[in-house]
Design a protein around this motif. Structure first.
Motif, PDB file in Angstrom:
ATOM      1  N   ASN A 123       5.641  -9.056 -13.529  1.00 13.16           N
ATOM      2  CA  ASN A 123       7.018  -8.258 -14.270  1.00 13.16           C
ATOM      3  C   ASN A 123       5.883  -8.381 -15.823  1.00 13.16           C
ATOM      4  N   GLY A 124       6.858  -7.263 -16.823  1.00 15.30           N
ATOM      5  CA  GLY A 124       6.517  -7.382 -18.469  1.00 15.30           C
ATOM      6  C   GLY A 124       7.852  -8.099 -19.007  1.00 15.30           C
ATOM      7  N   PHE A 125       7.793  -8.730 -20.328  1.00 20.78           N
ATOM      8  CA  PHE A 125       8.766  -9.517 -21.006  1.00 20.78           C
ATOM      9  C   PHE A 125      10.029  -8.562 -20.832  1.00 20.78           C
ATOM     10  N   GLY A 126      11.481  -8.926 -20.173  1.00 21.04           N
ATOM     11  CA  GLY A 126      12.571  -8.290 -20.035  1.00 21.04           C
ATOM     12  C   GLY A 126      12.234  -7.455 -18.856  1.00 21.04           C
ATOM     13  N   GLU A 127      11.698  -7.674 -17.989  1.00 23.17           N
ATOM     14  CA  GLU A 127      11.287  -6.845 -16.496  1.00 23.17           C
ATOM     15  C   GLU A 127      11.397  -7.552 -15.638  1.00 23.17           C
ATOM     16  N   ASP A 128      12.844  -6.807 -14.657  1.00 19.74           N
ATOM     17  CA  ASP A 128      13.109  -7.985 -13.493  1.00 19.74           C
ATOM     18  C   ASP A 128      11.848  -7.623 -12.593  1.00 19.74           C
ATOM     19  N   VAL A 129      11.929  -8.420 -11.119  1.00 11.95           N
ATOM     20  CA  VAL A 129      10.678  -8.722 -10.687  1.00 11.95           C
ATOM     21  C   VAL A 129      10.381  -7.055  -9.420  1.00 11.95           C
ATOM     22  N   TYR A 130      11.954  -6.631  -9.654  1.00  8.59           N
ATOM     23  CA  TYR A 130      12.046  -5.742  -8.563  1.00  8.59           C
ATOM     24  C   TYR A 130      11.556  -4.344  -9.221  1.00  8.59           C
ATOM     25  N   CYS A 131      10.275  -4.067  -8.357  1.00 10.62           N
ATOM     26  CA  CYS A 131       9.608  -2.398  -8.065  1.00 10.62           C
ATOM     27  C   CYS A 131       8.886  -2.780  -9.987  1.00 10.62           C
ATOM     28  N   THR A 132       8.163  -3.813 -10.227  1.00 13.71           N
ATOM     29  CA  THR A 132       8.103  -3.441 -12.102  1.00 13.71           C
ATOM     30  C   THR A 132       7.104  -2.153 -11.901  1.00 13.71           C
ATOM     31  N   LYS A 133       6.993  -2.348 -13.275  1.00 18.17           N
ATOM     32  CA  LYS A 133       5.864  -0.938 -14.046  1.00 18.17           C
ATOM     33  C   LYS A 133       5.054  -1.505 -13.136  1.00 18.17           C
ATOM     34  N   ARG A 134       3.634  -2.238 -13.340  1.00 20.75           N
ATOM     35  CA  ARG A 134       2.121  -2.456 -12.666  1.00 20.75           C
ATOM     36  C   ARG A 134       2.269  -2.353 -10.960  1.00 20.75           C
ATOM     37  N   TYR A 135       3.330  -2.853 -10.310  1.00 20.40           N
ATOM     38  CA  TYR A 135       3.775  -2.211  -9.125  1.00 20.40           C
ATOM     39  C   TYR A 135       3.430  -1.181  -8.742  1.00 20.40           C
ATOM     40  N   ARG A 136       4.394   0.057  -9.287  1.00 21.63           N
ATOM     41  CA  ARG A 136       4.227   1.006  -9.123  1.00 21.63           C
ATOM     42  C   ARG A 136       3.366   2.361  -9.925  1.00 21.63           C
ATOM     43  N   VAL A 137       2.445   1.751 -10.509  1.00 19.82           N
ATOM     44  CA  VAL A 137       1.171   2.056 -10.808  1.00 19.82           C
ATOM     45  C   VAL A 137       0.046   1.758  -9.634  1.00 19.82           C
ATOM     46  N   TYR A 138       0.048   0.277  -9.828  1.00 18.59           N
ATOM     47  CA  TYR A 138      -1.412  -0.068  -8.855  1.00 18.59           C
ATOM     48  C   TYR A 138      -0.854   0.300  -7.070  1.00 18.59           C
ATOM     49  N   SER A 139       0.577   0.504  -6.698  1.00 12.57           N
ATOM     50  CA  SER A 139       0.689   0.954  -5.793  1.00 12.57           C
ATOM     51  C   SER A 139       0.719   2.947  -5.193  1.00 12.57           C
ATOM     52  N   LYS A 140       0.557   3.575  -6.801  1.00 11.24           N
ATOM     53  CA  LYS A 140       0.242   4.791  -6.187  1.00 11.24           C
ATOM     54  C   LYS A 140      -1.291   4.989  -6.581  1.00 11.24           C
ATOM     55  N   ILE A 141      -2.160   4.128  -6.770  1.00 12.30           N
ATOM     56  CA  ILE A 141      -3.274   3.980  -6.682  1.00 12.30           C
ATOM     57  C   ILE A 141      -3.778   3.517  -5.553  1.00 12.30           C
ATOM     58  N   ILE A 142      -3.679   2.649  -5.303  1.00 11.52           N
ATOM     59  CA  ILE A 142      -3.384   2.381  -3.135  1.00 11.52           C
ATOM     60  C   ILE A 142      -3.327   3.557  -1.960  1.00 11.52           C
ATOM     61  N   ALA A 143      -2.306   4.156  -3.031  1.00 16.24           N
ATOM     62  CA  ALA A 143      -1.726   4.734  -1.379  1.00 16.24           C
ATOM     63  C   ALA A 143      -2.473   6.058  -1.830  1.00 16.24           C
ATOM     64  N   THR A 144      -3.304   6.530  -2.891  1.00 20.71           N
ATOM     65  CA  THR A 144      -3.992   7.512  -3.038  1.00 20.71           C
ATOM     66  C   THR A 144      -5.411   7.125  -2.443  1.00 20.71           C
ATOM     67  N   TYR A 145      -6.082   5.942  -3.112  1.00 19.46           N
ATOM     68  CA  TYR A 145      -7.718   5.689  -2.630  1.00 19.46           C
ATOM     69  C   TYR A 145      -7.840   5.260  -0.700  1.00 19.46           C
ATOM     70  N   PHE A 146      -7.109   4.394  -0.158  1.00 24.05           N
ATOM     71  CA  PHE A 146      -6.714   3.760   1.236  1.00 24.05           C
ATOM     72  C   PHE A 146      -5.965   4.216   1.895  1.00 24.05           C
ATOM     73  N   SER A 147      -6.969   4.799   2.093  1.00 23.65           N
ATOM     74  CA  SER A 147      -6.128   5.467   3.755  1.00 23.65           C
ATOM     75  C   SER A 147      -5.419   4.147   4.468  1.00 23.65           C
ATOM     76  N   ASP A 148      -4.727   5.608   5.324  1.00 26.53           N
ATOM     77  CA  ASP A 148      -3.588   4.134   7.113  1.00 26.53           C
ATOM     78  C   ASP A 148      -5.106   4.638   7.781  1.00 26.53           C
ATOM     79  N   LYS A 149      -5.787   5.364   7.941  1.00 26.27           N
ATOM     80  CA  LYS A 149      -7.224   4.864   9.126  1.00 26.27           C
ATOM     81  C   LYS A 149      -7.695   3.460   8.840  1.00 26.27           C
ATOM     82  N   HIS A 150      -7.823   3.161   8.101  1.00 23.75           N
ATOM     83  CA  HIS A 150      -8.424   1.629   7.884  1.00 23.75           C
ATOM     84  C   HIS A 150      -7.630   0.785   7.342  1.00 23.75           C
TER      85      HIS A 150
END
Length: 82
Positions: free
Chosen positions: A13-40
């Motif tokens: 989390n950034g300054f003043g940001e809660d640990v719930y669903c942080t901005k970094r988490y949202r960005v990283y999770s979209k990247i992971i979901a795009t490039y890492f298949s459920d197949k593997h």
């Protein structure tokens, strides 16, 4: 390279940001979901803590309780996950 490697991240989390669903988490999770298949990989998210695990399906097939073992390890090692 280990063909059974698994990995994950915590989107801190950034300054003043809660640990719930942080901005970094949202960005990283979209990247992971795009490039890492459920197949593997099995995708396991903890939105409350902004944590994301990618568990290798080959490793999971050999060790069916791998997800719970990893989760237990983190709870025991880091107060953050309690």
């Amino acid at each position: 390279m280990n063909p059974k490697a698994s990995f994950g991240f915590i989107g801190s989390n950034g300054f003043g940001e809660d640990v719930y669903c942080t901005k970094r988490y949202r960005v990283y999770s979209k990247i992971i979901a795009t490039y890492f298949s459920d197949k593997h990989f099995y995708h396991k998210e903890n939105i409350e803590k902004s944590a994301y695990m990618l568990i290798n399906n080959a490793a999971l097939k050999e060790t069916p309780d791998l997800v719970s073992r990893i989760e237990t390890f983190f709870v025991e090692q880091y107060e953050y996950f309690e």
